[in-house]
Write an enzyme that holds these catalytic residues in place. Structure first.
Site, PDB file in Angstrom:
ATOM      1  N   CYS A 187       1.983  -1.181  15.438  1.00 39.00           N
ATOM      2  CA  CYS A 187       1.863  -1.033  13.984  1.00 39.00           C
ATOM      3  C   CYS A 187       1.209  -2.255  13.356  1.00 39.00           C
ATOM      4  CB  CYS A 187       3.255  -0.823  13.394  1.00 39.00           C
ATOM      5  SG  CYS A 187       3.286  -0.924  11.606  1.00 39.00           S
ATOM      6  N   CYS A 218       3.236   8.760   0.849  1.00 33.22           N
ATOM      7  CA  CYS A 218       3.857   7.872   1.822  1.00 33.22           C
ATOM      8  C   CYS A 218       4.083   6.531   1.119  1.00 33.22           C
ATOM      9  CB  CYS A 218       2.928   7.726   3.029  1.00 33.22           C
ATOM     10  SG  CYS A 218       3.541   6.569   4.249  1.00 33.22           S
ATOM     11  N   CYS A 263       6.775  -6.450   7.162  1.00 31.13           N
ATOM     12  CA  CYS A 263       7.915  -5.854   7.870  1.00 31.13           C
ATOM     13  C   CYS A 263       8.407  -6.825   8.949  1.00 31.13           C
ATOM     14  CB  CYS A 263       7.500  -4.536   8.501  1.00 31.13           C
ATOM     15  SG  CYS A 263       8.869  -3.719   9.331  1.00 31.13           S
ATOM     16  N   GLU A 314       0.836  -1.200   0.000  1.00 33.26           N
ATOM     17  CA  GLU A 314       0.000   0.000   0.000  1.00 33.26           C
ATOM     18  C   GLU A 314       0.874   1.254   0.000  1.00 33.26           C
ATOM     19  OE1 GLU A 314      -3.834  -1.779   2.450  1.00 33.26           O
ATOM     20  OE2 GLU A 314      -2.401  -0.611   3.571  1.00 33.26           O
ATOM     21  N   CYS A 362      -0.838   6.676   9.983  1.00 32.85           N
ATOM     22  CA  CYS A 362       0.382   6.070  10.522  1.00 32.85           C
ATOM     23  C   CYS A 362       0.080   4.829  11.334  1.00 32.85           C
ATOM     24  CB  CYS A 362       1.080   7.055  11.433  1.00 32.85           C
ATOM     25  SG  CYS A 362       1.992   8.244  10.521  1.00 32.85           S
ATOM     26  N   CYS A 371       6.871  -3.705  15.267  1.00 27.07           N
ATOM     27  CA  CYS A 371       6.550  -2.711  16.298  1.00 27.07           C
ATOM     28  C   CYS A 371       5.143  -3.004  16.827  1.00 27.07           C
ATOM     29  CB  CYS A 371       6.610  -1.301  15.734  1.00 27.07           C
ATOM     30  SG  CYS A 371       8.262  -0.876  15.154  1.00 27.07           S
ATOM     31  N   GLY A 385       7.120  -1.380   5.977  1.00 26.71           N
ATOM     32  CA  GLY A 385       8.528  -1.765   5.937  1.00 26.71           C
ATOM     33  C   GLY A 385       9.453  -0.812   6.656  1.00 26.71           C
TER      34      GLY A 385
HETATM   35  S1  SF4 Z   1       6.409  -0.769   9.275  1.00 28.30           S
HETATM   36 FE1  SF4 Z   1       7.625   0.627  10.559  1.00 28.30          FE
HETATM   37  S2  SF4 Z   1       6.373   0.911  12.392  1.00 28.30           S
HETATM   38 FE2  SF4 Z   1       5.559  -0.908  11.314  1.00 28.30          FE
HETATM   39  S3  SF4 Z   1       6.614  -2.687  12.216  1.00 28.30           S
HETATM   40 FE3  SF4 Z   1       7.824  -2.037  10.462  1.00 28.30          FE
HETATM   41  S4  SF4 Z   1       9.354  -0.615  11.304  1.00 28.30           S
HETATM   42 FE4  SF4 Z   1       7.763  -0.839  12.846  1.00 28.30          FE
END
Ligand code: SF4
Length: 345
Positions: A120, A106, A113, A93, A334, A117, A160
């Site tokens: 996220c 963005c 990823c 996306e 975000c 986190c 990512g």
């Molecule tokens: S995309 Fe960014 S905020 Fe989400 S898990 Fe990966 S590093 Fe962390």
């Protein structure tokens, strides 16, 4: 020769390839412009190349990478979230955001990823693979074509961790910045990292002019260990030392992003610790009220809490700003990017 996708090659790489296939190197500049400035998706459209050369190139290579799968349009602002289909069937996306004359894209740098986190949604997907430089650049080219608007700002804050796909991200940013490409000023391209220390050093040593943002989100190691697992390996003191190394070498300011989470990191003590921790670093602190999503338990702070936190930061020797996320209703804000439809993964 196998068919090669040349989107993502830098100008010197393209020059080498053009020489390899027996053409004169100046063709590289023409092809580069067509691909990155005008965003064409086939050699056929490169009208200042001879018909025979276009045919030859089309037999050897391709220039198209992504397809737009779905557009999610916000009803509350002008944001549009794009779901792109990659050639191997994966999906990513990217988000188009408008604020006055500023058009920010963005972009994603990975499918999923590996950082995980806790706040996220992308982290929940797990890690599939890195995006190529061409796939990163193509997100911008397709969105611009679709919107018929040119981006003024780029943030690498989509799916990512950009600094775990360092080479491709720097390559993509350099193409977008280049004179024969999109000519987006380096200061309008922000690379945001969760804190990959060796890459911060490398970024400083290589002297890039792109802006660096650090996703901080905590004022203690205990908080950050919970939110950003890389902190277990590289605690706050190490992160701060790396950032100081960057600001000293680059003579540039860094942006710290701080996702403000209700009853987690929003107390006066947090504000005091932030002032102490960041006080010696040339920086800006960007507060982002947390965006709730259906997968995670953290909560958005009230307006009162946010305002009190800002008051507590009043004495800070650095600039403090608040970023209101766009595209909340389409899960484009975000920390919300996640391929919801499993058939699209
Ligand atoms: S995309 Fe960014 S905020 Fe989400 S898990 Fe990966 S590093 Fe962390």
């Amino acid at each position: 020769m196998d068919e090669k996708n040349i989107k993502g090659l830098t100008l010197p790489e393209l020059e080498n390839w053009v020489a390899e296939i027996g053409e004169s190197p100046f063709r590289a500049k023409q092809i580069y412009r067509w691909m990155y400035q005008r965003g064409v998706r086939s050699f056929e459209e490169m009208s200042d190349l001879s018909k025979s050369l276009r045919n030859k190139l089309a037999q050897m290579a391709s220039v198209s990478m992504l397809q737009i799968d779905t557009r999610f349009r916000s009803k509350t602002d002008q944001s549009v979230k794009y779901l792109f289909r990659l050639s191997d069937g994966n999906a990513v996306e990217a988000v188009y955001m408008v604020e006055g004359k500023r058009i920010t894209l963005c972009l994603s740098t990975m499918v999923g990823c590996p950082v995980g986190c806790a706040y996220c949604a992308t982290g929940i997907m797990g890690f599939k693979r890195n995006l190529t430089a061409g796939e990163i650049v193509d997100q911008l080219l397709l969105i611009q074509q679709d919107q018929q608007k040119k981006a003024t700002n780029i943030v690498f804050m989509g799916m990512g961790e950009p600094f775990l796909n360092y080479d491709n991200v720097i390559k993509a940013a350099s193409i977008l910045n280049s004179e024969l490409g999109q000519e987006i000023a380096a200061r309008r391209i922000i690379i945001s990292t969760a804190g990959i220390i060796p890459a911060i050093h490398r970024f400083a040593d290589e002297g890039h002019r792109f802006k660096l943002a650090i996703s901080l989100n905590a004022s203690t190691d205990a908080q950050r260990d919970e939110l950003v697992p890389v902190n277990l390996k590289h605690p706050l003191w190490e992160l701060m030392a790396a950032v100081k190394y960057y600001t000293d070498r680059s003579k540039r300011r860094v942006t710290f992003e701080y996702i403000l989470i209700k009853d987690f990191n929003d107390t006066p003590q947090d504000a005091r610790r932030l002032i102490k921790m960041l006080g010696q670093i040339p920086c800006k602190l960007n507060i982002i009220p947390y965006n709730q999503n259906e997968f995670l338990l953290y909560k958005t702070p009230s307006e009162d809490k946010l305002n009190n936190f800002l008051k507590d930061l009043y004495q800070a020797p650095f600039a403090v700003t608040v970023r209101r996320s766009k595209g909340l209703d389409i899960a484009a804000a975000c920390g919300q990017l996640y391929i919801r439809d499993k058939s699209k993964i």
